[in-house]
Design an enzyme around this catalytic site. Sequence first.
Site, mmCIF file in Angstrom:
data_model
loop_
_atom_site.group_PDB
_atom_site.id
_atom_site.type_symbol
_atom_site.label_atom_id
_atom_site.label_comp_id
_atom_site.label_asym_id
_atom_site.label_seq_id
_atom_site.Cartn_x
_atom_site.Cartn_y
_atom_site.Cartn_z
ATOM 1 C CG HIS A 235 -15.597 -45.728 17.410
ATOM 2 N ND1 HIS A 235 -16.901 -45.288 17.366
ATOM 3 C CD2 HIS A 235 -15.280 -46.121 16.148
ATOM 4 C CE1 HIS A 235 -17.357 -45.390 16.122
ATOM 5 N NE2 HIS A 235 -16.398 -45.899 15.373
ATOM 6 N N PRO A 236 -13.273 -48.168 20.240
ATOM 7 C CG PRO A 236 -12.139 -49.906 19.147
ATOM 8 C CD PRO A 236 -13.382 -49.047 19.057
ATOM 9 C CB SER B 184 -12.604 -52.523 15.791
ATOM 10 O OG SER B 184 -13.638 -51.568 15.792
ATOM 11 C CD GLU C 22 -12.779 -50.726 10.652
ATOM 12 O OE1 GLU C 22 -13.825 -50.766 9.985
ATOM 13 O OE2 GLU C 22 -12.728 -50.309 11.827
ATOM 14 C CG PHE D 259 -7.262 -40.180 17.909
ATOM 15 C CD1 PHE D 259 -7.241 -38.847 17.514
ATOM 16 C CD2 PHE D 259 -6.735 -41.132 17.053
ATOM 17 C CE1 PHE D 259 -6.684 -38.479 16.300
ATOM 18 C CE2 PHE D 259 -6.181 -40.777 15.838
ATOM 19 C CZ PHE D 259 -6.157 -39.435 15.458
ATOM 20 C CB ALA E 288 -11.091 -43.601 8.243
#
Length: 471
Positions: free
Chosen positions: A371-372, A388, A391, A423, A426
């Site tokens: 995940h970035p 992403s 989002e 970190f 959602a």
Amino acid sequence: MPRYPRDFRGYGANAPDAQWPGGAKIAVSLVLNYEEGGENNILHGDGQSEAFLSDIAGAAPWPGMRHWNMESIYDYGARAGFWRLHRLFTGMNIPVTIYGVASALARSPEQVAAMKAAGWEIASHGLKWVDHRDMPIEEERRQIAEAIRLHTEVVGSPPRGWYTGRCSVNTVDLTAETGVLDWISDTYDDDLPYWREVGARDQLIIPYTLEANDMRFATAPGYIEGEQFFTYLKDSFDTLYAEGEAGRAKMFSIGLHCRLIGRPGKIAGLKRFLDYAKSHNGVWFPRRIEIADHWKKTHPHKRFERPSQMGQARFVARFGSIFEHSPWIAERAFDLELGPAHDSAIGLHNALARMFRSASHAERMGVLTAHPDLAGKLAAAKRLTAESTQEQASAALDALTDAERAQFQELNAAYVAKHGFPFIIAVRDNSKDSILAAFQTRIGNDTDTEFATACAQVERIAELRLKDLLP
């Protein structure tokens, strides 16, 4: 690949509003099974007498013999019961659907004429009133075709609906494959019609009933007197009517047989119920063909690409990015026992999440590290995945001030230094301010707690992504 054909999901938590004509709160579908003359009998070329649904306690087939008592009970249905019911329904101006066994209809021309004169729908109940459980598929296919042919010859028009009753696991698909039936009722799995995809055909299913059914007078546990039948029908009606008043209108099927409900002591309970139902406003008494016509117009079927029917390459291409840069999760999920329950966002999410949860700690860590950072360097360089990017934009993380961006980068660095993974939250469940607040709170957690929290957030992100793709 294992695939499970049964559909436990149906309409799920949010069944459609039936939108019955005139704003009716309930559709009461009365079905009269006409089987007399189509039952097992050596006169009909069968090897034994009938043993099903009669007033003979503990009836058993008589191999190679006629069963005079059984025959006379069936004869009562044609000779007396049918006409008592005909007077009741025509007198109350209530239309019914006939489930007509083709060979029985051929032996009852006066009853067929009366059905037609009353405007009743005559659907097919198969060629003979026999058990199809062990029937070879080609023989059942042949009998279905012959039933339609004979029905058309006897009635003057082909059947638009079908109910075998004593069916096989192949019956619904075989009848749908004929391509000529507006509806099929060989299921008991819903209070509303629904569509079933059989090859290229979208087949309407109108579920039937074995409990709001006078057959319970001939089975155990069952009804002993008409009052019990009335009470059960009334309680069912009241429940469904209340649901209709709440905007969730349903269908109420009632199954009847000439030789059973046609008896004087039993029909009294039915008449009491019909009087009760007609005393309410918003009650629709349709034939099943009218339900079918309404459903086709109001709730036409919409096909979509179903995960449980995809090949592996398509499945992974479609869902491999649901968990960030981790297509192996979709690859493993493809080998699960997928079925109709997994053709929804919630269902498929469960399958994918199972593979994530059962993975090793190192594999799950790989998903987290894929995940970035939020509002990090990849976002600035426009190198995020499409999911992403959308989002982060939903919480305006793509429109930060220089000071906000610096704050995020400082928190990202501190969080990764402590926990060893980015970190994860959602974003679509949050705002910029709530994300910052969570960041500042969670950075103080121990790493085991944060690992569990991050994994839960990964699953939530996956769920939201699937809801963009599936029902």
